[in-house]
Write a protein that holds these residues in place. Structure first.
Motif, PDB file in Angstrom:
ATOM      1  N   GLY A  35      -0.082   2.995   0.551  1.00 28.53           N
ATOM      2  CA  GLY A  35       0.466   1.675   0.812  1.00 28.53           C
ATOM      3  C   GLY A  35       1.890   1.475   0.347  1.00 28.53           C
ATOM      4  O   GLY A  35       2.414   0.354   0.385  1.00 28.53           O
ATOM      5  N   GLN A  36       2.579   2.544  -0.066  1.00 31.37           N
ATOM      6  CA  GLN A  36       3.976   2.441  -0.520  1.00 31.37           C
ATOM      7  C   GLN A  36       4.891   2.721   0.674  1.00 31.37           C
ATOM      8  O   GLN A  36       5.496   3.784   0.787  1.00 31.37           O
ATOM      9  N   PHE A  37       5.000   1.735   1.549  1.00 26.07           N
ATOM     10  CA  PHE A  37       5.664   1.953   2.831  1.00 26.07           C
ATOM     11  C   PHE A  37       7.178   2.125   2.692  1.00 26.07           C
ATOM     12  O   PHE A  37       7.776   2.936   3.403  1.00 26.07           O
ATOM     13  N   ALA A  38       7.797   1.362   1.831  1.00 25.55           N
ATOM     14  CA  ALA A  38       9.248   1.488   1.660  1.00 25.55           C
ATOM     15  C   ALA A  38       9.607   2.867   1.117  1.00 25.55           C
ATOM     16  O   ALA A  38      10.567   3.513   1.582  1.00 25.55           O
ATOM     17  N   GLU A  39       8.833   3.331   0.136  1.00 23.96           N
ATOM     18  CA  GLU A  39       9.078   4.651  -0.450  1.00 23.96           C
ATOM     19  C   GLU A  39       8.821   5.754   0.580  1.00 23.96           C
ATOM     20  O   GLU A  39       9.550   6.753   0.643  1.00 23.96           O
ATOM     21  N   ALA A  40       7.767   5.562   1.386  1.00 22.67           N
ATOM     22  CA  ALA A  40       7.462   6.547   2.429  1.00 22.67           C
ATOM     23  C   ALA A  40       8.604   6.626   3.437  1.00 22.67           C
ATOM     24  O   ALA A  40       8.995   7.717   3.879  1.00 22.67           O
TER      25      ALA A  40
END
Length: 501
Positions: A35-40
């Motif tokens: 759920g860490q979309f920005a980091e992904a």
């Protein structure tokens, strides 16, 4: 050779240096799963920077990275960024399903419904069994009809023609494909099972589901059949029947169109397309198809009855005639046109709902029509839709109130499906206000509560006029002034806020 080895193994020719792009992509995948979309998205961006200098040699990998980053942007609500990345992914790998789906979702979120429709339709050309695309097409079709009227199709951009080789990828075995491109495992054939055997098995299972009235599962089975063989007319007409039962009229029409391209004289396809047009309120097109059915076989009684009803609807729409009295209606099990063993046995269609029958007497319920309707409890969304449309045409608030009185409030969202429209919405409010508030305020509260859970409820609130909004507010005022042990004043006020009052 060195570039190929590096791409496959993640190492350089000496086997020591890790391939950084693949590692960054894997890290991005793990971050996305958590759920860490920005980091992904940052990891995918770094991987893109690593691979872009390689040019066309990394086109497939870059397409996946752009598609993955688009998924991150979509999750974060950055629809413009999602669309840009999907565009780039599709430039590198045309007709790739995931970026097409993600771009369609972004367009739909931005309320660019025409563009979303084109992308979803393109997806369904590649794989007609993707449920989210089927559901979205049905939903967006209704929106476009409301926004643009009967000529909504004319305002669409051309839908790309998907090459046959791309369509075949949707059902052929996926061994050897990169993991990111492997489809749902439910699309794979069982080991050692030939296409013909699989087709026959799926078709028989679909037929049994129809007999059991399990139309959703039957729909899935027939969709799987079409991935194996998309040239058998009976599968399209069978699936069209399922779509009709589920009130998904646009898809039913499209399947009948496909069947008629294969066999222009197919009676079932023509008849079911007439029913689909009727459900879409395209009464002239329905009339044309019913006339064709009767030209092909003049003995089909059900088609004659439908022709009478559609003619009445068309007359009302054109203001050339009015109802003098409803003909007696009854539920009819249609004996299917015989095509040997090509279609489910005894797969009947309930053409007349049986929920509207004439009641003797000359009681008038409105300025336009005479004759009082006797309303009985509908069994499903299709029957409910037939009843409520007839009542809306007649503006019969009393009969609508009776319909609500015999309908479980919790069933209302399911019965309305995605067919909630402005005239129906207003009729329900007026029926509750005029005929039920004094008799059963608790029932009124329950219906208002579950009406707010209907699929197109929020859209209706944006479309209603100021006068109509005042009618709803007055209904809530009456509800608040009526004591009940089943709901409190706070409950009524909270629900009122749901109606944006």
């Amino acid at each position: 050779m060195g570039n190929i080895q590096k791409k496959l193994t993640g190492k350089s020719e000496d086997g020591k240096r890790p391939e950084r792009g693949a590692g960054l992509k894997s890290q991005g995948n793990e971050l996305f799963k958590s759920g860490q979309f920005a980091e992904a998205a940052l990891k995918y961006s770094a991987a893109v920077a690593q691979l872009e200098p390689a040019g066309s040699g990394s086109a497939d990998d870059l397409s996946i990275l752009y598609s993955n980053r688009a998924a991150c942007y979509l999750k974060e609500g950055n629809c413009s960024g999602c669309i840009q990345d999907c565009n780039r992914a599709l430039e590198l790998h045309p007709f790739s399903i995931k970026p097409l789906l993600r771009r369609a979702m972004a367009y739909e979120t931005l309320e660019q419904y025409q563009k979303a429709y084109v992308d979803y339709k393109t997806v369904l050309q590649i794989d007609c069994g993707i449920q989210i695309a089927n559901d979205s097409i049905n939903r967006i079709t209704r929106i476009l009809m409301d926004l643009d009227g009967p000529s909504w199709r004319e305002k669409l951009s051309p839908i790309p023609s998907v090459p046959t080789s791309v369509q075949l990828r949707a059902w052929r075995p996926t061994a050897g494909m990169p993991p990111d491109q492997v489809g749902d495992s439910s699309n794979h054939h069982q080991p050692g099972t030939t296409d013909e055997k699989m087709f026959k098995t799926l078709k028989e299972e679909g037929n049994q589901c129809v007999k059991d009235k399990n139309y959703k599962d039957a729909l899935s089975k027939y969709s799987e059949c079409l991935k194996i063989n998309n040239k058998e007319c009976a599968i399209y007409t069978n699936r069209a029947l399922c779509y009709l039962k589920l009130c998904r009229f646009e898809e039913a029409k499209q399947d009948c169109d496909q069947a008629l391209q294969i066999d222009n004289g197919n009676v079932k396809a023509c008849y079911r397309r007439a029913l689909a047009h009727k459900g879409l309120k395209n009464y002239q097109e329905s009339l044309n198809d019913l006339n064709k059915v009767l030209l092909l076989d003049s003995d089909i009684v059900e088609a004659k009855m439908e022709l009478e009803e559609v003619t009445r609807f068309l007359s009302i729409k054109d203001n050339t005639a009015s109802f003098s009295k409803e003909k007696e209606r009854r539920k009819i099990e249609i004996q299917e046109v015989n095509e040997g063993c090509e279609e489910p046995e005894r797969a009947s269609e309930e053409v007349s709902t049986g929920c509207l029958a004439p009641e003797k007497g000359n009681t008038s319920n409105g300025p336009e029509y005479s004759g009082k309707l006797l309303v009985t409890k509908p069994n499903n969304a299709y029957e409910f839709g037939q009843v409520i449309n007839a009542l809306s045409t007649r503006k019969d608030k009393r009969a609508c109130a009776h319909l609500l009185a015999i309908t479980e409030p919790k069933d209302l969202p399911m019965l309305l499906s995605n067919k909630l429209e402005g005239d129906v919405f207003l009729l329900l409010i007026q029926a509750l206000k005029i005929n039920l508030i004094d008799k059963d305020p608790s029932l009124v509260y329950q219906h208002l509560l579950y009406l707010s859970k209907a699929e197109r409820f929020k859209m209706m609130l944006t479309l209603i006029s100021k006068d109509q909004k005042e009618q709803i507010e007055q209904l809530f005022d009456d509800l608040s002034d009526t004591p009940s042990k089943h709901f409190t004043l706070e409950d009524a006020q909270a629900l009122k806020r749901q109606y944006e009052l």
